[in-house]
Design an enzyme around this catalytic site. Structure first.
Site, PDB file in Angstrom:
ATOM      1  N   LYS A 103     -33.117 -18.297  19.820  1.00 14.30           N
ATOM      2  CA  LYS A 103     -32.278 -19.488  19.591  1.00 14.30           C
ATOM      3  C   LYS A 103     -30.842 -19.029  19.384  1.00 14.30           C
ATOM      4  O   LYS A 103     -30.602 -18.074  18.641  1.00 14.30           O
ATOM      5  CB  LYS A 103     -32.781 -20.233  18.354  1.00 14.30           C
ATOM      6  CG  LYS A 103     -31.861 -21.330  17.865  1.00 14.30           C
ATOM      7  CD  LYS A 103     -31.573 -21.252  16.356  1.00 14.30           C
ATOM      8  CE  LYS A 103     -30.816 -20.027  15.941  1.00 14.30           C
ATOM      9  NZ  LYS A 103     -30.362 -20.001  14.538  1.00 14.30           N
ATOM     10  N   ASP A 153     -34.743 -24.227  10.849  1.00 11.88           N
ATOM     11  CA  ASP A 153     -34.581 -24.023  12.299  1.00 11.88           C
ATOM     12  C   ASP A 153     -35.855 -24.308  13.098  1.00 11.88           C
ATOM     13  O   ASP A 153     -35.844 -24.249  14.330  1.00 11.88           O
ATOM     14  CB  ASP A 153     -34.154 -22.574  12.593  1.00 11.88           C
ATOM     15  CG  ASP A 153     -32.685 -22.334  12.275  1.00 11.88           C
ATOM     16  OD1 ASP A 153     -31.985 -23.301  11.917  1.00 11.88           O
ATOM     17  OD2 ASP A 153     -32.255 -21.179  12.397  1.00 11.88           O
TER      18      ASP A 153
HETATM   19  O1  C5P Z   1     -34.892 -23.137   5.851  1.00 10.65           O
HETATM   20  P1  C5P Z   1     -34.831 -21.650   5.824  1.00 10.65           P
HETATM   21  O2  C5P Z   1     -35.985 -21.064   5.037  1.00 10.65           O
HETATM   22  O3  C5P Z   1     -34.693 -21.036   7.159  1.00 10.65           O
HETATM   23  O4  C5P Z   1     -33.506 -21.283   5.046  1.00 10.65           O
HETATM   24  C1  C5P Z   1     -33.317 -20.068   4.383  1.00 10.65           C
HETATM   25  C2  C5P Z   1     -32.187 -20.191   3.396  1.00 10.65           C
HETATM   26  O5  C5P Z   1     -30.951 -20.303   4.107  1.00 10.65           O
HETATM   27  C3  C5P Z   1     -32.227 -21.402   2.501  1.00 10.65           C
HETATM   28  O6  C5P Z   1     -32.978 -21.170   1.343  1.00 10.65           O
HETATM   29  C4  C5P Z   1     -30.760 -21.609   2.175  1.00 10.65           C
HETATM   30  O7  C5P Z   1     -30.349 -20.706   1.171  1.00 10.65           O
HETATM   31  C5  C5P Z   1     -30.069 -21.193   3.453  1.00 10.65           C
HETATM   32  N1  C5P Z   1     -29.782 -22.336   4.324  1.00 10.65           N
HETATM   33  C6  C5P Z   1     -28.783 -23.228   3.989  1.00 10.65           C
HETATM   34  N2  C5P Z   1     -28.509 -24.287   4.814  1.00 10.65           N
HETATM   35  C7  C5P Z   1     -29.190 -24.459   5.961  1.00 10.65           C
HETATM   36  C8  C5P Z   1     -30.206 -23.560   6.346  1.00 10.65           C
HETATM   37  C9  C5P Z   1     -30.483 -22.496   5.491  1.00 10.65           C
HETATM   38  O8  C5P Z   1     -28.132 -23.079   2.944  1.00 10.65           O
HETATM   39  N3  C5P Z   1     -28.885 -25.503   6.743  1.00 10.65           N
END
Ligand code: C5P
Length: 294
Positions: free
Chosen positions: A16, A144
């Protein structure tokens, strides 16, 4: 992908790319709001699943050693358990993840793997689950995962889960480069400072790679500065990509450290990747192209 005779079913999990990524705000729960143009590109991981009595995950491929096996924490296993729970069945499947993409690299590898696992297990287990429940599972696995399940170029907003069609993108070749370091997404978001950006969607389809590069040059990846602060080698990667013959634009994807450069055609991208490999034998370097909807 389908097989009614118990043979393995598989799905590609492409890389991606965030062609641009503006951080537009921060929610009370700490997640950041984004405006991003998403595209997908080879190379890709592959997730295969075959009937079994219980759930197992085997890892293969050049980046398998960067993942922990058998601890139940891989997003593929979480996706399998989540899907089985929705369906009210046991999560029984022998899953193989062929890991071709670097890990914690800003190209959504784990999220793309989870999306591919959902795709193959829906077929293997012959499930018909409404799309709202699948979407809920996807976002619970990671911000994602919904875009990876969508699997085609789109604008993402919210924390990445709100998806809208993007204008048709031109055929576009790429070189992807990762300097062999993994970066933690939360660390990069935490290191971001300063004002938030405005959303910057565009409406008209760029007619060619030069037009796409011009549009992207007016936009940014807001995570590039904090990622560079945490991993200064990213500056070297971007500089090397900018300097390649035919390179139209160089940018970091996601929270890094993988960066990409745009090229007019695959021949130029392959030649540029060869030059880059000669300069940086220890980097992961992949000529590629944006996957177009079939
Ligand atoms: O959702 P995911 O587990 O991939 O996200 C990992 C971390 O990245 C989240 O806990 C957050 O700290 C950060 N994040 C964020 N904003 C997003 C995606 C991820 O702050 N839109």
């Amino acid at each position: 992908m389908t097989d009614d005779r118990g043979r393995a079913i598989s799905s590609a999990a492409p890389a991606k790319l965030n062609l641009y990524l503006h951080v537009t705000g921060r929610r009370a729960d700490g997640y950041h709001e984004l405006d991003s143009l998403i595209a997908f590109a080879a190379p890709f991981d592959r997730v295969s699943a075959a009937p079994a009595k219980q759930l197992s995950l085997d890892l293969a491929g050049p980046f398998a050693q960067d993942l922990a096996a058998g601890d139940g924490q891989n997003l593929v296993e979480k996706a399998a358990r989540g899907l089985a729970e929705i369906a009210g069945i046991e999560p029984a499947a022998r899953i193989v993840l062929d890991k071709q993409l670097p890990v914690a690299a800003g190209i959504g590898g784990g999220s793309s793997d989870a999306a591919a696992a959902i795709r193959v297990l829906l077929v293997l287990w012959r499930l018909e689950i409404d799309s709202a429940a699948i979407q809920k599972l996807a976002i619970s696995l990671g911000a994602d995962v919904p875009m990876c399940l969508h699997g085609r170029a789109c604008f993402a907003s919210g924390i990445g889960e709100r998806l809208d069609a993007a204008p048709v993108l031109p055929d576009c070749a790429l070189v992807l480069a990762n300097p062999g370091i993994s970066l933690s997404t939360p660390d990069v978001f935490r290191a971001r400072g300063g004002a938030f950006s405005a959303p910057a969607r565009f409406v008209d389809a760029p007619v060619d790679v030069a037009a796409l590069a011009n549009l992207l040059a007016e936009r940014r990846n807001d995570l590039e500065a904090p990622a560079k602060a945490l991993a200064p080698v990213i500056k070297d990667v971007l500089q090397a990509l900018v300097g390649l013959p035919g390179s139209r634009l160089a940018r970091m994807s996601g929270s890094g450290a993988t960066c990409f450069a745009l090229f007019e055609n695959v021949g130029e991208a392959v030649a540029a990747a060869d030059i880059l490999r000669a300069q940086h034998g220890d980097w992961w370097i992949a000529p590629s192209r944006i996957i177009q909807p079939s």
